[in-house]
Design a protein around this motif. Structure first.
Motif, PDB file in Angstrom:
ATOM      1  N   UNK A 176       0.862  -1.185   0.000  1.00  0.00           N
ATOM      2  CA  UNK A 176       0.000   0.000   0.000  1.00  0.00           C
ATOM      3  C   UNK A 176       0.897   1.233   0.000  1.00  0.00           C
ATOM      4  N   UNK A 177       0.650   2.133  -0.932  1.00  0.00           N
ATOM      5  CA  UNK A 177       1.511   3.311  -1.057  1.00  0.00           C
ATOM      6  C   UNK A 177       0.697   4.525  -1.470  1.00  0.00           C
ATOM      7  N   UNK A 178       1.077   5.665  -0.935  1.00  0.00           N
ATOM      8  CA  UNK A 178       0.544   6.946  -1.384  1.00  0.00           C
ATOM      9  C   UNK A 178       1.541   7.498  -2.395  1.00  0.00           C
ATOM     10  N   UNK A 179       1.105   7.662  -3.631  1.00  0.00           N
ATOM     11  CA  UNK A 179       2.041   8.000  -4.698  1.00  0.00           C
ATOM     12  C   UNK A 179       1.483   9.082  -5.609  1.00  0.00           C
ATOM     13  N   UNK A 180       2.408   9.788  -6.262  1.00  0.00           N
ATOM     14  CA  UNK A 180       2.035  10.738  -7.301  1.00  0.00           C
ATOM     15  C   UNK A 180       3.071  10.692  -8.405  1.00  0.00           C
ATOM     16  N   UNK A 181       2.624  11.019  -9.598  1.00  0.00           N
ATOM     17  CA  UNK A 181       3.472  10.946 -10.795  1.00  0.00           C
ATOM     18  C   UNK A 181       3.613  12.343 -11.378  1.00  0.00           C
ATOM     19  N   UNK A 182       4.827  12.673 -11.820  1.00  0.00           N
ATOM     20  CA  UNK A 182       5.068  13.978 -12.427  1.00  0.00           C
ATOM     21  C   UNK A 182       5.851  13.860 -13.714  1.00  0.00           C
ATOM     22  N   UNK A 183       5.730  14.888 -14.555  1.00  0.00           N
ATOM     23  CA  UNK A 183       6.501  14.948 -15.791  1.00  0.00           C
ATOM     24  C   UNK A 183       7.234  16.281 -15.868  1.00  0.00           C
ATOM     25  N   UNK A 184       8.373  16.287 -16.535  1.00  0.00           N
ATOM     26  CA  UNK A 184       9.158  17.506 -16.759  1.00  0.00           C
ATOM     27  C   UNK A 184       9.628  17.494 -18.190  1.00  0.00           C
ATOM     28  N   UNK A 185       9.378  18.580 -18.922  1.00  0.00           N
ATOM     29  CA  UNK A 185       9.771  18.692 -20.319  1.00  0.00           C
ATOM     30  C   UNK A 185      10.563  19.977 -20.500  1.00  0.00           C
ATOM     31  N   UNK A 186      11.761  19.852 -21.055  1.00  0.00           N
ATOM     32  CA  UNK A 186      12.574  21.033 -21.298  1.00  0.00           C
ATOM     33  C   UNK A 186      11.893  21.931 -22.332  1.00  0.00           C
ATOM     34  N   UNK A 187      11.813  23.222 -22.003  1.00  0.00           N
ATOM     35  CA  UNK A 187      11.206  24.171 -22.934  1.00  0.00           C
ATOM     36  C   UNK A 187       9.701  24.167 -22.933  1.00  0.00           C
ATOM     37  N   UNK A 188       9.070  23.509 -21.945  1.00  0.00           N
ATOM     38  CA  UNK A 188       7.614  23.430 -21.937  1.00  0.00           C
ATOM     39  C   UNK A 188       6.972  24.806 -21.858  1.00  0.00           C
ATOM     40  N   UNK A 189       7.548  25.707 -21.044  1.00  0.00           N
ATOM     41  CA  UNK A 189       6.978  27.042 -20.917  1.00  0.00           C
ATOM     42  C   UNK A 189       7.106  27.808 -22.229  1.00  0.00           C
ATOM     43  N   UNK A 190       8.268  27.705 -22.880  1.00  0.00           N
ATOM     44  CA  UNK A 190       8.467  28.396 -24.154  1.00  0.00           C
ATOM     45  C   UNK A 190       7.498  27.882 -25.216  1.00  0.00           C
ATOM     46  N   UNK A 191       7.271  26.572 -25.229  1.00  0.00           N
ATOM     47  CA  UNK A 191       6.333  25.989 -26.185  1.00  0.00           C
ATOM     48  C   UNK A 191       4.924  26.516 -25.930  1.00  0.00           C
ATOM     49  N   UNK A 192       4.525  26.565 -24.644  1.00  0.00           N
ATOM     50  CA  UNK A 192       3.189  27.050 -24.307  1.00  0.00           C
ATOM     51  C   UNK A 192       3.010  28.510 -24.704  1.00  0.00           C
ATOM     52  N   UNK A 193       4.021  29.329 -24.430  1.00  0.00           N
ATOM     53  CA  UNK A 193       3.942  30.750 -24.798  1.00  0.00           C
ATOM     54  C   UNK A 193       3.868  30.893 -26.317  1.00  0.00           C
ATOM     55  N   UNK A 194       4.621  30.085 -27.043  1.00  0.00           N
ATOM     56  CA  UNK A 194       4.592  30.136 -28.501  1.00  0.00           C
ATOM     57  C   UNK A 194       3.213  29.767 -29.036  1.00  0.00           C
ATOM     58  N   UNK A 195       2.611  28.716 -28.462  1.00  0.00           N
ATOM     59  CA  UNK A 195       1.264  28.329 -28.883  1.00  0.00           C
ATOM     60  C   UNK A 195       0.270  29.454 -28.633  1.00  0.00           C
ATOM     61  N   UNK A 196       0.397  30.096 -27.465  1.00  0.00           N
ATOM     62  CA  UNK A 196      -0.500  31.200 -27.149  1.00  0.00           C
ATOM     63  C   UNK A 196      -0.317  32.344 -28.141  1.00  0.00           C
ATOM     64  N   UNK A 197       0.939  32.675 -28.438  1.00  0.00           N
ATOM     65  CA  UNK A 197       1.211  33.762 -29.377  1.00  0.00           C
ATOM     66  C   UNK A 197       0.680  33.473 -30.769  1.00  0.00           C
ATOM     67  N   UNK A 198       0.897  32.238 -31.241  1.00  0.00           N
ATOM     68  CA  UNK A 198       0.391  31.868 -32.565  1.00  0.00           C
ATOM     69  C   UNK A 198      -1.128  31.901 -32.573  1.00  0.00           C
ATOM     70  N   UNK A 199      -1.739  31.445 -31.483  1.00  0.00           N
ATOM     71  CA  UNK A 199      -3.202  31.468 -31.397  1.00  0.00           C
ATOM     72  C   UNK A 199      -3.757  32.873 -31.473  1.00  0.00           C
ATOM     73  N   UNK A 200      -3.111  33.807 -30.786  1.00  0.00           N
ATOM     74  CA  UNK A 200      -3.559  35.202 -30.830  1.00  0.00           C
ATOM     75  C   UNK A 200      -3.404  35.775 -32.240  1.00  0.00           C
TER      76      UNK A 200
END
Length: 214
Positions: A176-200
């Motif tokens: 029995x374990x209390x667990x959580x899973x996470x992910x980390x992607x290099x440049x994720x913030x830059x990618x998100x900002x780029x998507x937002x900019x292109x969308x606008x």
């Protein structure tokens, strides 16, 4: 004679389609920025901590099948788990084939799916009578941690077929374990900002196309 002005139907349809694309891009960019900035754990985008349990000797993830990873993309996965039964805990990551050999004939549960809202894990149960060696004594793990308290394992995603395993450190049953899973992607913030900019930008183009006079 009065000639009826033909409506620029094609232009309007194109503007609507561009608007839908823009909404998708803006939503994806906004969600990415929120996940990276507001909902992250020091850059890791994580699930909440939840209880996973089995009567068997191991909790095993479904097969994590990873295709070829681009060289520019550095992505990591992290599992943090703490024992819910007071026993020292083991968390490890290994090739699927190695894990399957290790747990052959061993009673364990495979986590096939998880619904997080509300939390509802789906397991496949495997029966068996074999008693495996202590997991920390095995050498096929690519990353592993064992001990009392919270154990955290992170590894860079690589092509192949993988499994995550959570066990009692002594390989006993009733995990029995209390667990959580996470992910980390290099440049994720830059990618998100780029998507937002292109969308606008696309949204601005859609508006201009829709209001342009004939």
């Amino acid at each position: 004679p009065v000639v009826a002005q033909r409506r620029p139907t094609g232009r309007i349809v194109a503007a609507i389609l561009l608007g839908l694309v823009a909404l998708c891009l803006i939503a994806a960019g906004g969600a990415g920025i929120y996940a990276r900035v507001a909902a992250s754990d020091h850059g890791w985008i994580t699930t909440g901590s939840h209880r996973y349990a089995t009567d068997g000797r191991a909790i095993v993830s479904g097969s994590l099948d990873v295709d070829q990873i681009p060289d520019w993309l550095v992505a990591k996965v992290r599992v943090k788990a703490s024992s819910a039964n007071g026993k020292p805990i083991f968390v490890g990551v290994a090739k699927r084939a190695a894990v399957d050999r290790y747990l052959a004939g061993v009673a364990h549960s495979t986590l096939e799916d998880v619904n997080f809202d509300p939390f509802n894990p789906t397991y496949t149960q495997t029966d068996g009578r074999n008693v495996p060696a202590r997991p920390a004594a095995e050498h096929f793990w690519v990353e592993s941690k064992t001990g009392a308290g919270t154990q955290s394992v992170s590894w860079k995603l690589r092509s192949g077929h993988w499994r995550v395993v959570v066990m009692n450190a002594d390989a006993s049953s009733n995990v029995a374990a209390d667990a959580k899973v996470g992910t980390w992607i290099r440049g994720a913030l830059a990618i998100a900002i780029s998507l937002l900019g292109v969308g606008i930008a696309v949204a601005a183009g859609a508006i201009a196309l829709g209001v342009r006079r004939k």
